[in-house]
Every structure is written in C-alpha cells, then in structure tokens.
Design a protein around this motif. Sequence first.
Motif, PDB file in Angstrom:
ATOM      1  N   ARG A  92      -7.477  -1.949  -5.450  1.00  0.00           N
ATOM      2  CA  ARG A  92      -7.443  -2.733  -4.223  1.00  0.00           C
ATOM      3  C   ARG A  92      -8.755  -3.509  -4.132  1.00  0.00           C
ATOM      4  NH1 ARG A  92      -4.410   1.351  -0.753  1.00  0.00           N
ATOM      5  NH2 ARG A  92      -3.841   2.885  -2.318  1.00  0.00           N
TER       6      ARG A  92
ATOM      7  N   LEU B 135     -18.051   4.764   0.519  1.00  0.00           N
ATOM      8  CA  LEU B 135     -16.619   4.615   0.757  1.00  0.00           C
ATOM      9  C   LEU B 135     -16.048   5.962   1.164  1.00  0.00           C
ATOM     10  CD1 LEU B 135     -15.660   2.587  -2.427  1.00  0.00           C
ATOM     11  CD2 LEU B 135     -16.169   1.695  -0.169  1.00  0.00           C
ATOM     12  N   SER B 136     -15.031   5.898   2.000  1.00  0.00           N
ATOM     13  CA  SER B 136     -14.381   7.136   2.403  1.00  0.00           C
ATOM     14  C   SER B 136     -12.890   6.890   2.490  1.00  0.00           C
ATOM     15  CB  SER B 136     -14.934   7.574   3.761  1.00  0.00           C
ATOM     16  OG  SER B 136     -14.492   8.870   4.072  1.00  0.00           O
ATOM     17  N   ALA B 137     -12.119   7.912   2.192  1.00  0.00           N
ATOM     18  CA  ALA B 137     -10.677   7.749   2.219  1.00  0.00           C
ATOM     19  C   ALA B 137     -10.125   8.252   3.530  1.00  0.00           C
ATOM     20  CB  ALA B 137     -10.050   8.509   1.059  1.00  0.00           C
TER      21      ALA B 137
ATOM     22  N   ASN C 250       0.829  -1.203   0.000  1.00  0.00           N
ATOM     23  CA  ASN C 250       0.000   0.000   0.000  1.00  0.00           C
ATOM     24  C   ASN C 250       0.854   1.241   0.000  1.00  0.00           C
ATOM     25  OD1 ASN C 250      -2.482  -1.192  -0.095  1.00  0.00           O
ATOM     26  ND2 ASN C 250      -2.722  -1.309   2.109  1.00  0.00           N
TER      27      ASN C 250
ATOM     28  N   MET D  31     -11.790  -1.533  -5.949  1.00  0.00           N
ATOM     29  CA  MET D  31     -11.902  -0.086  -5.818  1.00  0.00           C
ATOM     30  C   MET D  31     -10.517   0.534  -5.942  1.00  0.00           C
ATOM     31  SD  MET D  31     -12.798   0.133  -1.842  1.00  0.00           S
ATOM     32  CE  MET D  31     -11.695  -0.453  -0.581  1.00  0.00           C
TER      33      MET D  31
ATOM     34  N   LEU E 238      -8.208   4.424  -5.422  1.00  0.00           N
ATOM     35  CA  LEU E 238      -8.190   5.745  -4.811  1.00  0.00           C
ATOM     36  C   LEU E 238      -7.407   6.674  -5.728  1.00  0.00           C
ATOM     37  CD1 LEU E 238      -9.097   7.212  -2.309  1.00  0.00           C
ATOM     38  CD2 LEU E 238      -6.937   6.645  -1.242  1.00  0.00           C
TER      39      LEU E 238
ATOM     40  N   ASP F 106       0.907   4.164  -2.828  1.00  0.00           N
ATOM     41  CA  ASP F 106       0.683   5.581  -2.517  1.00  0.00           C
ATOM     42  C   ASP F 106       1.823   6.430  -3.048  1.00  0.00           C
ATOM     43  OD1 ASP F 106      -0.676   4.836   0.766  1.00  0.00           O
ATOM     44  OD2 ASP F 106      -1.592   4.889  -1.230  1.00  0.00           O
TER      45      ASP F 106
ATOM     46  N   ARG G 257      -6.050   5.000   2.902  1.00  0.00           N
ATOM     47  CA  ARG G 257      -6.824   3.768   2.961  1.00  0.00           C
ATOM     48  C   ARG G 257      -8.252   4.056   2.557  1.00  0.00           C
ATOM     49  NH1 ARG G 257      -6.119   2.059   8.845  1.00  0.00           N
ATOM     50  NH2 ARG G 257      -7.879   0.685   8.640  1.00  0.00           N
ATOM     51  N   VAL G 258      -8.883   3.074   1.973  1.00  0.00           N
ATOM     52  CA  VAL G 258     -10.290   3.250   1.637  1.00  0.00           C
ATOM     53  C   VAL G 258     -11.117   2.466   2.643  1.00  0.00           C
ATOM     54  CG1 VAL G 258     -12.049   2.956  -0.115  1.00  0.00           C
ATOM     55  CG2 VAL G 258      -9.733   3.490  -0.794  1.00  0.00           C
TER      56      VAL G 258
ATOM     57  N   GLY H 293      -8.546  11.924  -4.146  1.00  0.00           N
ATOM     58  CA  GLY H 293      -8.859  11.462  -2.805  1.00  0.00           C
ATOM     59  C   GLY H 293     -10.241  10.880  -2.634  1.00  0.00           C
ATOM     60  N   LYS H 294     -11.038  10.836  -3.710  1.00  0.00           N
ATOM     61  CA  LYS H 294     -12.377  10.272  -3.553  1.00  0.00           C
ATOM     62  C   LYS H 294     -12.379   8.848  -4.072  1.00  0.00           C
ATOM     63  CE  LYS H 294     -15.641  13.043  -5.085  1.00  0.00           C
ATOM     64  NZ  LYS H 294     -16.447  14.228  -5.422  1.00  0.00           N
ATOM     65  N   PRO H 295     -12.721   7.887  -3.216  1.00  0.00           N
ATOM     66  CA  PRO H 295     -12.657   6.484  -3.637  1.00  0.00           C
ATOM     67  C   PRO H 295     -13.576   6.249  -4.837  1.00  0.00           C
ATOM     68  CG  PRO H 295     -13.068   6.660  -1.280  1.00  0.00           C
ATOM     69  CD  PRO H 295     -13.187   8.021  -1.825  1.00  0.00           C
TER      70      PRO H 295
END
Lengths: 798, 145
Positions: A507, B44-46, A173, A522, A524, A177, B50-51, A528-530
């Motif tokens: 992921r 979903l939120s970051a 991860n 999903m 990212l 990133d 991480r999601v 920043g919005k999944p």
Amino acid sequence: MVPLRASVKAEGMDELLQEFIAETQETLEALASEVVAWEADPSDRDRLDAIFRFFHTVKGSCGFLNLPRFERLSHAAEDVLSEIRAGNRTADPATVSAVLGIMDRIAELAEAVAIGAALPDENDDYLIGALAQRDEGAAEEAASAVEAVRQSGVQAVPRTIRLPLSLIDQLMNGVSDMVLARNELSRKLRERLSDPELESAFERLSTCVADMRDAISKTRMQRVDRLFTAIPRMVRDLGRELGKRIDLILEGGDVEMDREMVEMVVDPLTHIVRNSIDHGIETPEQRRAAGKPEAGTLRLQARQSGNQIVIEVSDDGRGIDTGRLVEKAVGAGRLSRDVADKMTEADKLDLIFQAGLSTAQAVTAISGRGVGMDVVRANVERIGGVIALHNQPGRGLRIVLRVPLTLTIIPGLIIRSGGLHFAIPRAAVVEILHDNNETLHVAQVGGAKIATIRSVRHSMIDLEDVLGMQKPDQAAPRAIMVVRSATGVPFALGVAAVDNHEELVIRPASPLVMATGVYAGMTLPDNGKPMLLLDAAGLANAASLPNIADDRASAQSDEHEVSAAKVEMVSALRFEELSGEKRLIKLSLVERVEDVDARLFGRSGGQAFVRLDGRLVPVANGVHAFATSHVSALRLRDGRQEACYPVAAVLDIVEMPAVPDMVAMHGSLSGVTVIDSEHLEVLNPFALFAALPDGPLTERTKGRCVLVDSQDGWTREILAPLLRQAGHDVVLGLPEEQAVDPADVVFCSDGDMSHAAEILGCRVVQLRASPRPAGPQDSSIYRYDQEALMAAISGARG
Amino acid sequence: MDQLYLLATLAGTRVAVAAQEVEAVVRLAEISPVPGMPRHVAGLSALRSRVLTIIDVPALIRGTPTPQAQRGFAIIADISGHSYGLMVDAVHDICQVPEGDLPLRGQLNRAWTCYAKAIVEQDGQPHLLVSLASFIETGLMAQAA
C-alpha cells in the motif's frame, strides 16, 4: 495534466450541484479531443452535435443552480455552434480556439466550485468577444495543424455507475486482507493433520477468494483512453504555436491499466509528446528539404504484454543527435574526452537522461529546459517501470515505456537489519551472498566501501548506515545483496540477514514516509507489524552513490574472451556421479568406459575393489554396492596405477580450461569450472590416485559353499541362487581338482555324505526336506529355514 | 454554530479538535519504527488491517520524543487519503459548545502558533482549537527544511 478528481466538501453543498460539477468536469475532459477531431473534419455532424449538446446542457443546468458565469459562457458558445450547425458560419481555427478557450474557463470555474474556493476573478468578456471575431485571414491559411486524429478501437459506451473512490479503495483493502487471511489459514491447515473434507472446503474458499481478487483488481483498472484524452488538444495547440504540422495516431485506447498507474504515467507521457513536437518533428520546410512529407507523424500506442503495459511514442522527426549530446556533455564538464570517445551509441543516447543537459537550440517555454528526461525516467521507475529509447538519427525516435500492470501485489524478500524487518521487491535483487563468500571481497577507503564480486566492483553500503540504525556484531555471516533499480547501476547492500520471500500486498505510505525517498511503500504481513518496502534507487540516492558501472570489468572480460583462445583447454569427460553431481575429469586419464557387473564389486580391508580382467582393481570413489545390476565405470590409469570409478552416467566430452575457473582444492576435487553456464566440479587426479592403496589387493578368502547334491533340482534352482545372492561363492558338486578348503561349507542332504565331509575337515550343513526334524538327534536344518541356514554358514565359519 | 468538539490533553495543554476531523480514538498498540524519519514521527502501527502513520504530536510541541511509558491514546484521522494516528496525552470528552470557537487571545507559546487556530471554552476552561491536518503539514515542511 489530467485534473485530479477533487474531493468535494459536503459543507453546505447541494448534492445536485455536486453532480453537475462532476459531470461537467468529466465531459470536458473527453470533449477537448472531440473538438480537435471535429476541427480536422468539420463535416462530422455527429461530433458537432455532441459538442453543441454539452454547452446546451450546461446552460440549462445553470439556470436553476444559480451559476450566472457558467450560463453566460455556455450560452455564448452554444450560439456560435448553433450558427455553424445552421451553416451560417465556418469552423475556422480561430473560432475553434475560442470555443476551446470557453471550455477551459468553464473547467476552471467548475474546479473552483468543486473545492469550494472563490471563483477566479477573470474577465469572461474577453473570451466571449473572441468568439465573435472572425479571423478573416485565417481562411486562406494552411489547413489546421492537426491533420487528422485517427483513433482505432471501438468507442462503445459502457453501462456504468458512479462510485466514490473511497468505497473502491475500501473494497480493495478488504479483498487484500481476505487474501492474507486465506494464506494464513492455509499455513495453519498444513501444520495440522490433513482432513480431506476440510481441504476441499478450503479449496472452494480459495477459489472464491481468488476470483474476488481478480474482479476487484479490475475495478482499479482504467482504460488508457484517459491517458490519451488531453493529447490531441495539446498536439494541436503546440503544433499551431510552433508552426508544425502533426499527424497524430492514437492506438490501443481500450487497453486497461491500474488507476494509480495512469495518474503516474500522465506527466511523463505529456513531457515525451511535448519533446517530440518541439525538438523531434521538423518544420514543414525542413521536412520538405529532407524529402519527408510535410506533416510529421506522431504515434502513441498502448498494448498489453504479459503483465506489463507497453506505451510507445514514436515520431518520424529528426531523432536525437547523439554527437551533439556528447559535445554538450563534454562542454558542460560532465564527461571527459577520453570517456566520450569510448562510449557506445547506447551510452551516448543514455546521456539524454542526465539532468540539466539539453541539445535544444533554445530553451523554449515548452521544453528544452533540460529538466525533463531525468524526471521522466525517475517517475517511470518509481512505479516499477522502465523506459527505453530507439533512435534513428534523421529518421525518428521511438520511446518505449513499460509499466507493470498493477502496483499492489508483488513478490518480495523480507530482510532483517538493525533489529527491524524490511521488504524489498524481488525484481530489484540481482543476487545474494554471505559476507564470508570466497568470491566476495570488501575493501574500505575514506569511508567508502567497495565490494568486488567475481572481479566486478560495486559500491557497497550497509542498510543500517543509510537508515541510521544500530549495527551490532552478529555471529552468523551478514547477507550482502546486489540490488538495483530498474535502469540503475547495481550496488551491494549489506543487511543482517535475508529471512524469507513472500507475496506482499503493497500500500502507498503516507507522504511523510515517502518524503525520505528510501521507501517505496508499506505492507502489512501476517504478524500484524507494518513493514516498509525499500526503494533501491532511493537507497542509492540517500547514500549518494556514484552512478557508474564497472566498465573496466566488462572491458576486461571482453579482452578475456579475446584471449580465451590462448587459455589452455583440455578435453574432459563430463559425467554424473552416483550421488547426482555433474563433474569433470581430464579425458587423458580415462582409459576406457565400460559397464561392469555390480556383483564384481566388493570390499576388503576397508578398500572397495572390483574384479576386472582376472585381478582386483581398487575403486577410487569407494562405492561398491549398487542398486542396478550393471554400472557404468571409468577405468582410470595414471600410467602405472589403475583405478575404477563407478558413475551414474557418462554425459559427453567437453573442452575445459586446464586450470579450473575457480580453484578450490578439497578432497578429491581441484575446483570448479563453468561450462555452458553450468558449474561443474573438477576431479583432482593427484588426490584420486594418491588415495589408492599401495600394494595389490588381495582378497581375504572366503570359504565357498560346496553343494554336494549338484544333480538335485532344488539345490541348483533354489539353494544355489540364494547363496549366490547372499554373496557366497557357490560350487556345485564336490570339486575334483581342488581339495576342499577348511573354510568351505559343505551342504548336503544325505547324512552319510555329511559324515564323510566331516572327515575332510570342513563344516557341514545338512539340509532336510521336511519342516520337522526326524528325531531329537536330527541336527539337520530345514531347507527353507533361511535364518538357520545363514546362521549355520556364518556360525560354521570360525 | 453548534459544533461538536473532542476535548483532550496534548503536551500538557488543553486542546479541542473539531469532531468531524476525528475518525476514532484508540489506545496505542505496538509501533514499528521507521528509520530515517524526523523524531516526531513515531512509526507505523496496525489498526485492524489498516496501517497508520503515528505522529508524536507532543514531540512536535515540546521538541523531544515522548517516552514509551507515556504513550497513551491516539486520535485516528484520515488526511489527504492517508491514515494517521496522532498521539495525545489523554482524551476527556466529546461535547457540544454552543458558542463555537473564539478568537485567540494572549501570547501563545511559539510552539503552538502553527497549530492553534482559535479557543474553545468549556466549563469555563479555555481549550486550544487545533486542526489535525496542521500537524501533518508542518511536519512535512519541517522535514523539507
């Protein structure tokens, strides 16, 4: 199934015990195939020693870890193996089975301890008793079911350490990133002024990040051996149960695959192998009757091909009887007789992937329940893989699985729908159109939408409808994407717009999200919005789309090809326009092709022309100024009128249909035709000639520049070329036959001459050699004062 | 048994969560909706990189989704390898309860029966002891139904 590494709850558990359980489980995995291999070659001392050592170690550790059942079981096995090592006992199939039984029980117990559950309450005595029995009759029986397990590839023991999976995931991860952050930085840098130092430092950073990403990706890699570990044991057991002899070959165990891939391929692979042994490979008697060796060959091979892993399972059994498959399908009412008769061999073979069908004589406990291959294919496709069958009836079957090397980073398209953004793998998208495209027709009937694209019909769904979102009207045309899953039938998906394409770090999504079936994962993105990754097959399922290809269209195109010879073809000239497009024009219109001096082109009264053969010919495409000195031009003639068409290059002569494939009258074009997969516009001769001027072109006469001092070197070498380049008609010396035209301009250096010329009635420009005028009365122009010179010419003209 | 508990308010009810189930408590940021999900999955939120799958736990209890304005805090937990954010009304304290948990008494609302395992008393007030994993599992089953 390869047992998943269960998470060991730290609740009151000794770390030593943890270590012991983990090690035991790991060794057991590899040991089963060792036992089977040893059975085939009992003289292999090393293998026997390895197996003995395992039980010995377990027994030893059990002592101080207080695991009495483990101790008892391993002790019993150790004794038997010790006897065999001493030569007091032979390794007959029954004994080997008993040893394997003990190993299974130890594995069960270990698993129970690992998850903190109560130990299974079964009777170990039975197993231990089985060890003691000697199967008298077994010695005379045919040799063990597994003839040999040949494993190619080096079996080196690498230096390793044990790490918790969560740490590896964290690393992964983190690196993902870092890749995304680096990409964002790259974008920001591009927006700002470039600074070479900054850029080179950034390059260094990029290289480091890329290296790290590669290295971390490797941590996710596992050897395919793990896939193969359970196979020999399964083959042996199945073979014995069904009375078949199998020669198992495993190749390519050292090939590496993403860890997640391995786990997802295990089940499909196991099922395929089971099928092969159960249905594919015949009994020894049947094989003998067919002239084959009594032992069937089953080969599992893994290899890397580009960014895919290819796993082949091939056997020399009886293959798939497609005739029987079809009969079963017809009998089950899934296929009508007509369709069945028209099916190709490939179509018939594909029936094996239909849920619920089975050609098995009897549904055995092992397979034949007919729920297998459809699930296998679905599982393979879920990870982005494909499965292909190569069938040789009577001779064998080869199944090829192709799976991507890694799951995590894929090229994707970002689409907008219902006010939200989604991603879809680029590999799933066949083409994208807008709903105002001429080649697309959408029809609705009974709630079902059908999109016909270039005469191929597709089921069509709007993403908003499948996901239950709003679909507001929009000014811009909607985007229609033709998508398909790896082996599915393409369908049309309507979305609001396709925004972008990006490399996406995917992921896995939580089970709640995956349960919907329409999402594959999903991601990212930078904002920043999944964002969710759509699953093409899942969408088709959710919309309950029928799984049929438009056979009619392909059948029609077959017919079309057959009758293509009857379509009228004409010769056409393929050329490249000065503006770059490649176009076609009917060859019969072209009288000839020639290179024309660029200077012969001109413009008069809004019409471009070219001076050819002593007359002015209109230029059909209006171009009269060129970068090169000579230009290729097509001389066109419609019988009466002629025209000139300058082009960049003449390419070749081809055959084109008399009527363009796609008729679209627009300006000078009549449509588009496809030649050798290239779309070429076709010129419309009607429009071309219709646009030409009616009467003959006359040139509005321009005055000539008459250079009196024709003998003067400067006049000839410098002034004349200058004036010619500027487009003027230059005459050296006073013309003898013709009178000087009042529109002409006379250049001279001699003042007397200029007086005379004035009498003639035309303008005179007097040139002097020195920069400064001789006196205030001197109205001559310095010969090198180009501006004044040109001004004098144009100013002199009325 | 000296257990650490997180005391919170969930759907208007006092609850306690075993501290070891809790990774963090955060104020809810923007939630991206996931179409096609049952209503108790907010989206979903970051969180940094991480999601999280955000579960509208009050919706599970009450049956109606929590309106945007009332969304406050979420408990972050890692369940079966996936990261979740479980919405709560408010978070009060983390404290040790020396006597540990007590058996349930009284007639619980049907909505709570799947989730409440025991009672934890603090300052004379009973709190329902809930397991975060139970919210996920029941959600899955509800989806399959």
